[in-house]
Design an enzyme around this catalytic site. Structure first.
Site, PDB file in Angstrom:
ATOM      1  N   LYS A   1      49.147  41.804  40.841  1.00  0.00           N
ATOM      2  CA  LYS A   1      49.054  40.540  41.595  1.00  0.00           C
ATOM      3  C   LYS A   1      50.340  40.323  42.414  1.00  0.00           C
ATOM      4  O   LYS A   1      50.281  39.931  43.581  1.00  0.00           O
ATOM      5  CB  LYS A   1      48.801  39.368  40.635  1.00  0.00           C
TER       6      LYS A   1
ATOM      7  N   ASP B   1      43.064  30.381  40.138  1.00  0.00           N
ATOM      8  CA  ASP B   1      42.189  31.189  39.288  1.00  0.00           C
ATOM      9  C   ASP B   1      40.797  30.582  39.211  1.00  0.00           C
ATOM     10  O   ASP B   1      39.855  31.251  38.776  1.00  0.00           O
ATOM     11  CB  ASP B   1      42.758  31.242  37.852  1.00  0.00           C
TER      12      ASP B   1
ATOM     13  N   GLN C   1      48.465  33.906  33.068  1.00  0.00           N
ATOM     14  CA  GLN C   1      47.692  35.096  32.702  1.00  0.00           C
ATOM     15  C   GLN C   1      47.144  34.949  31.286  1.00  0.00           C
ATOM     16  O   GLN C   1      47.871  34.582  30.358  1.00  0.00           O
ATOM     17  CB  GLN C   1      48.579  36.356  32.830  1.00  0.00           C
TER      18      GLN C   1
HETATM   19  N1  GUN Z   1      42.825  37.625  32.200  1.00  0.00           N
HETATM   20  C1  GUN Z   1      41.803  38.434  32.563  1.00  0.00           C
HETATM   21  N2  GUN Z   1      41.378  38.131  33.804  1.00  0.00           N
HETATM   22  C2  GUN Z   1      42.156  37.106  34.238  1.00  0.00           C
HETATM   23  C3  GUN Z   1      42.203  36.363  35.456  1.00  0.00           C
HETATM   24  O1  GUN Z   1      41.414  36.565  36.391  1.00  0.00           O
HETATM   25  N3  GUN Z   1      43.159  35.407  35.518  1.00  0.00           N
HETATM   26  C4  GUN Z   1      44.008  35.143  34.484  1.00  0.00           C
HETATM   27  N4  GUN Z   1      44.895  34.153  34.643  1.00  0.00           N
HETATM   28  N5  GUN Z   1      43.989  35.810  33.345  1.00  0.00           N
HETATM   29  C5  GUN Z   1      43.061  36.789  33.226  1.00  0.00           C
END
Ligand code: GUN
Length: 292
Positions: free
Chosen positions: A52, A119, A96
């Site tokens: 990211k 998100d 996350q």
């Molecule tokens: N853990 C697995 N997929 C995601 C996601 O798309 N965003 C976040 N914040 N955590 C995750």
């Protein structure tokens, strides 16, 4: 059989975003800014967050990574979220997941200002998405819809089976597929651990979205000739390489691929699209396109 190249589509979208950011900064506006909170040292989460941060650079965004150890308290995390909510230089941020057991993920998600929830996990964004209002759509479902769109895989009237009912993939992708929209207008069946006759349901599907996290679950006998298969699984399995592991999807790719019209590989299918959807949401947040 067409192999869906998520990596290539993601690269195209990132360059479209970078061009728009270059125009913004040329006008004297600041670049979009995404912050990410990472707790602990889970291998998968470390990799996702690193991707990211890298994607932010490719799009011309500013990024800030805030790290905590596993023993961070819920109160400390909530305090950090409050300060990011109040920080006008941050357009959007993510926490996350998963988080350590002593922290309530739901409490954390609900503490994020929904206008910065890139998100798309906050109940306001989830609720708005379910009734078709402008919102931040969660990244993996939005990425899947974008792939179906770019590869002209028709969903209108299609029988879609979604395997898995998680809040971050199964439920929201089912919502988007059934919406009166294009892509959308599908007839959706969501299967889970209590589903009866799962094999038969899959074998009748035009499109299967596999998001259960069980490597190789979807076998050739579960797939109709000419079906489109989207594999969301990314489980680390032992491998004879320098990492000692490799990613494996929920689909038995080698045996299923010859029967399909379209299929996503793992890695290089849905994964890169998830990251690019997050970038798109961050750009929308910076432009105040969805919320003031
Ligand atoms: N853990 C697995 N997929 C995601 C996601 O798309 N965003 C976040 N914040 N955590 C995750």
């Amino acid at each position: 059989m067409v192999l869906i190249d998520g990596k290539k589509v993601a690269a195209e979208i990132k360059s479209e975003i970078a061009a728009e950011v270059a125009e913004m900064t040329a006008r004297g506006e600041r670049a979009p800014h995404l912050a990410a909170i990472l707790v602990g040292h889970d291998g998968g989460s470390e990799t996702y967050v690193a991707h990211k941060v890298k994607a932010c650079g490719e799009c011309g965004f500013k990024s800030t990574l805030i790290r905590f150890e596993d023993d961070v308290t819920e109160a400390e995390l909530l305090q950090t979220i409050d300060s990011l909510n109040a920080d006008d230089s941050v357009d959007g941020f993510i926490v996350q997941l998963p988080l350590p057991k002593h922290i309530s993920e739901q409490k954390i998600i609900e503490a994020i200002d929904y206008r910065k929830d890139v998100d798309g996990f906050h109940p306001i964004n989830v609720g708005r998405m379910s009734i078709g209002l402008p919102c931040f759509k969660s990244a993996t479902p939005a990425g899947i819809i974008e792939l179906l769109d770019r590869y002209h895989i028709s969903t209108r009237g299609a029988d879609c089976v979604v395997l898995g009912r998680s809040n971050i993939v199964g439920k929201p992708v089912a919502t988007l597929l059934m919406q009166k929209a294009c892509p959308g207008d599908a007839t959706v069946t969501v299967c889970h651990s209590a589903t009866r006759n799962l094999k038969e349901k899959c074998a009748a599907a035009d499109i299967i979205i596999a998001a259960l996290g069980v490597p190789g679950f979807v076998t050739a006998d579960m797939v109709k000739e000419g079906a489109a298969i989207i594999d969301v699984g990314t489980t680390r399995v032992p491998a004879d390489n320098k990492n000692g592991w490799r990613l494996r999807g929920d689909v038995d790719f080698d045996n299923v691929a010859p029967k399909c019209s379209f299929i996503t590989p793992v890695p290089g299918g849905v994964g890169p699209m998830t990251i690019v959807s997050l970038m798109k949401n961050t750009l929308l947040a910076a432009k105040h396109s969805i919320y003031q």
